[in-house]
Write an enzyme that holds these catalytic residues in place. Structure first.
Site, PDB file in Angstrom:
ATOM      1  N   GLN A  12      17.477  -9.333  -7.807  1.00  0.00           N
ATOM      2  CA  GLN A  12      18.779  -9.784  -8.289  1.00  0.00           C
ATOM      3  C   GLN A  12      19.840  -8.682  -8.180  1.00  0.00           C
ATOM      4  O   GLN A  12      20.947  -8.925  -7.686  1.00  0.00           O
ATOM      5  CB  GLN A  12      18.663 -10.234  -9.749  1.00  0.00           C
ATOM      6  N   LEU A  39       7.033   0.905  -2.329  1.00  0.00           N
ATOM      7  CA  LEU A  39       6.826   1.554  -3.616  1.00  0.00           C
ATOM      8  C   LEU A  39       5.355   1.618  -4.030  1.00  0.00           C
ATOM      9  O   LEU A  39       4.985   2.456  -4.850  1.00  0.00           O
ATOM     10  CB  LEU A  39       7.641   0.835  -4.698  1.00  0.00           C
ATOM     11  N   ALA A  62      11.141  -2.638  -8.505  1.00  0.00           N
ATOM     12  CA  ALA A  62      10.196  -2.444  -9.605  1.00  0.00           C
ATOM     13  C   ALA A  62       9.143  -3.539  -9.590  1.00  0.00           C
ATOM     14  O   ALA A  62       9.322  -4.582  -8.953  1.00  0.00           O
ATOM     15  CB  ALA A  62      10.930  -2.463 -10.954  1.00  0.00           C
ATOM     16  N   THR A 103      14.475  -0.816 -18.650  1.00  0.00           N
ATOM     17  CA  THR A 103      14.433  -2.092 -19.361  1.00  0.00           C
ATOM     18  C   THR A 103      14.411  -1.929 -20.880  1.00  0.00           C
ATOM     19  O   THR A 103      13.967  -0.898 -21.402  1.00  0.00           O
ATOM     20  CB  THR A 103      13.163  -2.870 -18.929  1.00  0.00           C
ATOM     21  N   TYR A 127       3.904  -3.894 -18.858  1.00  0.00           N
ATOM     22  CA  TYR A 127       5.162  -3.712 -18.117  1.00  0.00           C
ATOM     23  C   TYR A 127       6.053  -2.681 -18.808  1.00  0.00           C
ATOM     24  O   TYR A 127       6.552  -1.744 -18.176  1.00  0.00           O
ATOM     25  CB  TYR A 127       5.888  -5.052 -17.993  1.00  0.00           C
ATOM     26  N   LYS A 131       7.241   1.044 -17.429  1.00  0.00           N
ATOM     27  CA  LYS A 131       8.658   1.404 -17.272  1.00  0.00           C
ATOM     28  C   LYS A 131       9.007   2.636 -18.106  1.00  0.00           C
ATOM     29  O   LYS A 131       9.789   3.487 -17.660  1.00  0.00           O
ATOM     30  CB  LYS A 131       9.546   0.229 -17.665  1.00  0.00           C
TER      31      LYS A 131
END
Length: 281
Positions: A12, A39, A62, A103, A127, A131
């Site tokens: 996005q 990645l 990510a 995030t 997750y 992060k």
């Protein structure tokens, strides 16, 4: 001409950055998908960075499959921590400006006031853990990097809550949405512009910044705003998170305090409803 590398080309944020390219012809833009900035393969990623040789990196790529991360921990950490560590080290060694996207999931949701950049982190899912360790690695390897924590991202591109609601509200007579998770949405186009504004700014102040649109709402209230703007007839009910059990727990409260980015970079942040309207134009 300075070269900007954007990882996460098809995401996005990467997609919204590509929309802004014509307005910034003074840069050479390189948009990298997983084939151009791999990645999950660190050896390949190192050589790819050397080949691209950027002056600025927007690390938007990510591992973002929150529920799937619970069973793909190694992959989530490879992309969200190890690749970030490599990118940060490369940027430090080559004097490259780095903006890395993180995030609100680094928090556990136990707060009742908007979270600033100094708030205690305590992720409650894999997750979020991946992060957070990515943030730590980023700042350790490159003290001059900028990290932007954001939340509830949506866009005209990709899969997101707004597009899902638009579809369901046209398909169904009634839907239920969780009403006990509080935060604020982020229109990816707004964040993309802020990233460019930071690079265009005469100052570069490293560290962590929060960014989301203004407003404090639940997902249920967000759905009601989508219904209103879309003029849908679908009935929307509010239900607790326990009605929709998921493999990964979500923070109950992750509203971000944005005073730092407003003050340091003079950012004017729109209310979430103003930005949401742009999705319906």
């Amino acid at each position: 001409m300075k070269k900007i590398l954007v990882t996460g080309k098809t995401g996005q944020l990467g997609s919204e950055l590509s929309v802004l390219v014509p307005a910034y012809p003074q840069y050479e833009w390189v948009f990298a998908d997983r084939n151009k900035a791999t990645l999950h393969n660190l050896k390949l990623l190192q050589s790819q960075l050397e080949d691209i040789n950027p002056d600025i990196i927007f690390n938007c790529g990510a591992y973002t499959a929150v529920d799937k991360a619970e069973s793909e921990r190694d992959l989530a950490f490879r992309i969200n921590q190890e690749a970030v560590e490599l990118i940060a080290k490369y940027s430090a060694e080559n004097n490259v400006k780095l903006i890395h996207i993180s995030t609100d999931y680094v928090f556990d949701g136990s707060s009742s006031i908007a979270l600033n950049e100094e708030a205690k982190t305590n992720p409650i899912n894999v997750y979020g853990e991946s992060k957070l360790t990515g943030e730590i690695a980023c700042l350790k390897e490159n003290r001059e990097s900028i990290i932007i924590r954001t939340s509830w991202v949506y866009s005209k591109f990709g899969n997101n809550f707004v597009k899902t609601m638009q579809r369901l509200m046209q398909e169904r007579d009634e839907i239920n949405v969780v009403n006990d998770q509080i935060g604020s949405p982020t229109y990816a186009a707004d964040l993309a512009q802020v990233m460019i504004d930071i690079v265009e700014s005469p100052k570069w102040i490293p560290g962590i910044y929060n960014y989301s649109n203004e407003g404090e709402i639940s997902w249920y209230e967000f759905a009601l705003s989508i219904k209103e703007l879309g003029n849908y007839n679908c009935r929307v009910g509010g239900v607790p998170s326990s009605s929709y059990p998921t493999p990964a727990r979500r923070p109950r409260f992750s509203l971000l305090n944005k005073e730092k980015i407003k003050k340091v970079y003079n950012v004017d942040i729109p209310h979430y409803k103003e930005s949401l309207k742009k999705m319906f134009i």
